[in-house]
Structure formats: structure tokens, C-alpha cells
Design a protein around this motif. Structure first.
Motif, PDB file in Angstrom:
ATOM      1  N   ASP A  32      23.191  26.252 -36.624  1.00 55.40           N
ATOM      2  CA  ASP A  32      22.750  27.042 -37.710  1.00 55.40           C
ATOM      3  C   ASP A  32      23.165  26.861 -39.211  1.00 55.40           C
ATOM      4  N   LYS A  33      23.997  26.125 -39.227  1.00 56.80           N
ATOM      5  CA  LYS A  33      25.055  25.654 -40.535  1.00 56.80           C
ATOM      6  C   LYS A  33      24.320  24.201 -41.089  1.00 56.80           C
ATOM      7  N   ILE A  34      23.604  23.695 -39.929  1.00 51.24           N
ATOM      8  CA  ILE A  34      23.292  22.242 -40.410  1.00 51.24           C
ATOM      9  C   ILE A  34      21.657  22.395 -40.809  1.00 51.24           C
ATOM     10  N   SER A  35      21.489  21.749 -42.184  1.00 51.15           N
ATOM     11  CA  SER A  35      20.120  21.860 -42.668  1.00 51.15           C
ATOM     12  C   SER A  35      18.921  20.927 -41.869  1.00 51.15           C
ATOM     13  N   GLU A  36      17.863  21.314 -41.654  1.00 55.33           N
ATOM     14  CA  GLU A  36      16.861  20.612 -40.972  1.00 55.33           C
ATOM     15  C   GLU A  36      15.777  20.269 -42.153  1.00 55.33           C
ATOM     16  N   ASP A  37      15.874  20.732 -43.520  1.00 52.91           N
ATOM     17  CA  ASP A  37      14.969  20.321 -44.366  1.00 52.91           C
ATOM     18  C   ASP A  37      15.280  19.497 -45.472  1.00 52.91           C
ATOM     19  N   LYS A  38      16.543  18.995 -45.291  1.00 56.87           N
ATOM     20  CA  LYS A  38      16.975  18.010 -46.335  1.00 56.87           C
ATOM     21  C   LYS A  38      17.753  17.029 -45.699  1.00 56.87           C
ATOM     22  N   PRO A  39      18.086  15.702 -46.284  1.00 54.42           N
ATOM     23  CA  PRO A  39      18.871  14.802 -45.669  1.00 54.42           C
ATOM     24  C   PRO A  39      20.370  15.472 -45.348  1.00 54.42           C
ATOM     25  N   VAL A  40      20.813  14.744 -44.165  1.00 51.65           N
ATOM     26  CA  VAL A  40      22.227  15.194 -43.851  1.00 51.65           C
ATOM     27  C   VAL A  40      23.202  14.049 -43.474  1.00 51.65           C
ATOM     28  N   VAL A  41      24.350  13.867 -44.231  1.00 53.88           N
ATOM     29  CA  VAL A  41      24.943  12.656 -43.828  1.00 53.88           C
ATOM     30  C   VAL A  41      26.103  13.497 -42.952  1.00 53.88           C
ATOM     31  N   VAL A  42      26.514  12.620 -41.973  1.00 55.72           N
ATOM     32  CA  VAL A  42      27.538  12.993 -40.796  1.00 55.72           C
ATOM     33  C   VAL A  42      28.703  12.101 -40.944  1.00 55.72           C
ATOM     34  N   MET A  43      29.796  12.548 -41.319  1.00 56.19           N
ATOM     35  CA  MET A  43      30.993  11.597 -41.255  1.00 56.19           C
ATOM     36  C   MET A  43      32.139  12.232 -40.413  1.00 56.19           C
ATOM     37  N   CYS A  44      33.115  11.212 -40.411  1.00 56.31           N
ATOM     38  CA  CYS A  44      34.481  11.385 -39.816  1.00 56.31           C
ATOM     39  C   CYS A  44      35.480  10.395 -40.189  1.00 56.31           C
ATOM     40  N   ARG A  45      36.396  10.486 -39.224  1.00 55.57           N
ATOM     41  CA  ARG A  45      37.167   9.267 -39.761  1.00 55.57           C
ATOM     42  C   ARG A  45      36.931   7.638 -39.735  1.00 55.57           C
ATOM     43  N   SER A  46      36.156   7.158 -38.652  1.00 56.42           N
ATOM     44  CA  SER A  46      35.859   6.063 -38.652  1.00 56.42           C
ATOM     45  C   SER A  46      34.383   5.866 -38.394  1.00 56.42           C
ATOM     46  N   GLY A  47      33.573   6.737 -38.024  1.00 56.93           N
ATOM     47  CA  GLY A  47      32.082   6.586 -37.896  1.00 56.93           C
ATOM     48  C   GLY A  47      31.748   6.766 -36.301  1.00 56.93           C
ATOM     49  N   LYS A  48      32.696   6.773 -35.522  1.00 59.79           N
ATOM     50  CA  LYS A  48      32.434   6.889 -34.063  1.00 59.79           C
ATOM     51  C   LYS A  48      32.232   8.459 -33.721  1.00 59.79           C
ATOM     52  N   ARG A  49      32.875   9.361 -33.909  1.00 61.15           N
ATOM     53  CA  ARG A  49      32.584  11.020 -33.640  1.00 61.15           C
ATOM     54  C   ARG A  49      31.393  11.286 -34.580  1.00 61.15           C
ATOM     55  N   SER A  50      31.299  10.826 -35.767  1.00 61.04           N
ATOM     56  CA  SER A  50      30.020  11.363 -36.236  1.00 61.04           C
ATOM     57  C   SER A  50      28.759  10.734 -35.687  1.00 61.04           C
ATOM     58  N   ALA A  51      28.830   9.407 -34.965  1.00 62.57           N
ATOM     59  CA  ALA A  51      27.873   8.975 -34.438  1.00 62.57           C
ATOM     60  C   ALA A  51      27.366   9.668 -33.266  1.00 62.57           C
ATOM     61  N   ALA A  52      28.588  10.165 -32.255  1.00 58.22           N
ATOM     62  CA  ALA A  52      28.476  10.966 -31.018  1.00 58.22           C
ATOM     63  C   ALA A  52      27.696  12.425 -31.532  1.00 58.22           C
ATOM     64  N   ALA A  53      28.157  12.780 -32.764  1.00 60.63           N
ATOM     65  CA  ALA A  53      27.325  14.299 -33.270  1.00 60.63           C
ATOM     66  C   ALA A  53      26.127  14.038 -33.397  1.00 60.63           C
ATOM     67  N   ILE A  54      25.883  12.971 -34.160  1.00 58.16           N
ATOM     68  CA  ILE A  54      24.235  12.698 -34.228  1.00 58.16           C
ATOM     69  C   ILE A  54      23.232  12.550 -33.137  1.00 58.16           C
ATOM     70  N   MET A  55      23.931  11.795 -31.995  1.00 55.99           N
ATOM     71  CA  MET A  55      23.487  11.772 -30.869  1.00 55.99           C
ATOM     72  C   MET A  55      23.021  13.112 -30.148  1.00 55.99           C
ATOM     73  N   GLN A  56      24.162  13.872 -30.380  1.00 57.63           N
ATOM     74  CA  GLN A  56      24.152  15.364 -29.789  1.00 57.63           C
ATOM     75  C   GLN A  56      22.903  16.077 -30.503  1.00 57.63           C
ATOM     76  N   LEU A  57      22.922  16.202 -31.838  1.00 60.56           N
ATOM     77  CA  LEU A  57      22.042  16.657 -32.727  1.00 60.56           C
ATOM     78  C   LEU A  57      20.635  16.466 -32.403  1.00 60.56           C
ATOM     79  N   GLU A  58      20.349  14.992 -32.441  1.00 60.00           N
ATOM     80  CA  GLU A  58      19.087  14.382 -32.283  1.00 60.00           C
ATOM     81  C   GLU A  58      18.448  14.937 -30.998  1.00 60.00           C
ATOM     82  N   GLN A  59      19.210  15.281 -30.002  1.00 57.15           N
ATOM     83  CA  GLN A  59      18.782  15.688 -28.669  1.00 57.15           C
ATOM     84  C   GLN A  59      18.424  17.165 -28.950  1.00 57.15           C
TER      85      GLN A  59
END
Length: 104
Positions: free
Chosen positions: A50-77
């Protein structure tokens, strides 16, 4: 998965573009160093959609890019289509944008 470089992110920030930055690192990591994103640790990403926008671009970040990629895969589902992964995470930000930022 769409990706964005730290240079592209810095340009978005400098230009005042309307987007959301989500940092999926743990709280202690965020407290050590952050670039102003909303802190939602990876373990809670699906609980706090509910805190993540669906109507504007969202950039997801972490330390190296691996956790953020995992987060994106979960959110895209969950139906999100507006997400981009920050390549290299905060380590790349330190290397290419702000060498003074603390990382661990």
C-alpha cells in the motif's frame, strides 16, 4: 526486468522528476547510509504494498541490486508494471556518484 543506472537515478533526482524510490535493505543498513528512498525491507515488501505507487515510476534499490531484483519479481507477480531496479545499488552510488557515503 527494467533497470536504471545510478547516473540515470541522479539525473531524475536532480531534475525533480516525479517518481518513488524504495530502499529494500534492512533498517540498520538504511540507517548507515541512504539516498532518501522510502525504507521497506525486503521481508516486508508484500505486506507494505500500500506504500508503493502504482501510478508513477518506482525505482527499487538495495546494497548491490540483488535484493531489489528479488523485490521487483515479487511485486511484478502482484501486478506492478512500473518498477525499475537500480543497477549495483548503493555500492554503485558510492563508486560513481558520492564517494563520501558510508557503506559496509
Amino acid at each position: 526486468m527494467k533497470e536504471i543506472t545510478v547516473q540515470e537515478l541522479k539525473q531524475k533526482l536532480d531534475n525533480g522528476e516525479d517518481f518513488q524510490l524504495i530502499d529494500v535493505r534492512e533498517d540498520f543498513e538504511y540507517e548507515t547510509s541512504n539516498i532518501g528512498g522510502l525504507s521497506i525491507p525486503l521481508g516486508g515488501i508484500l505486506i507494505e504494498t500500500d506504500k508503493i505507487s502504482e501510478d508513477k515510476p518506482v525505482v527499487v534499490m538495495c546494497r548491490s541490486g540483488k535484493r531489489s531484483a528479488a523485490a521487483i519479481m515479487q511485486l511484478e507477480q502482484q501486478g506492478y508494471t512500473n518498477l525499475a531496479n537500480l543497477q549495483g545499488g548503493i555500492l554503485a552510488w558510492k563508486a560513481e556518484i558520492d564517494p563520501e557515503i558510508n557503506v559496509y
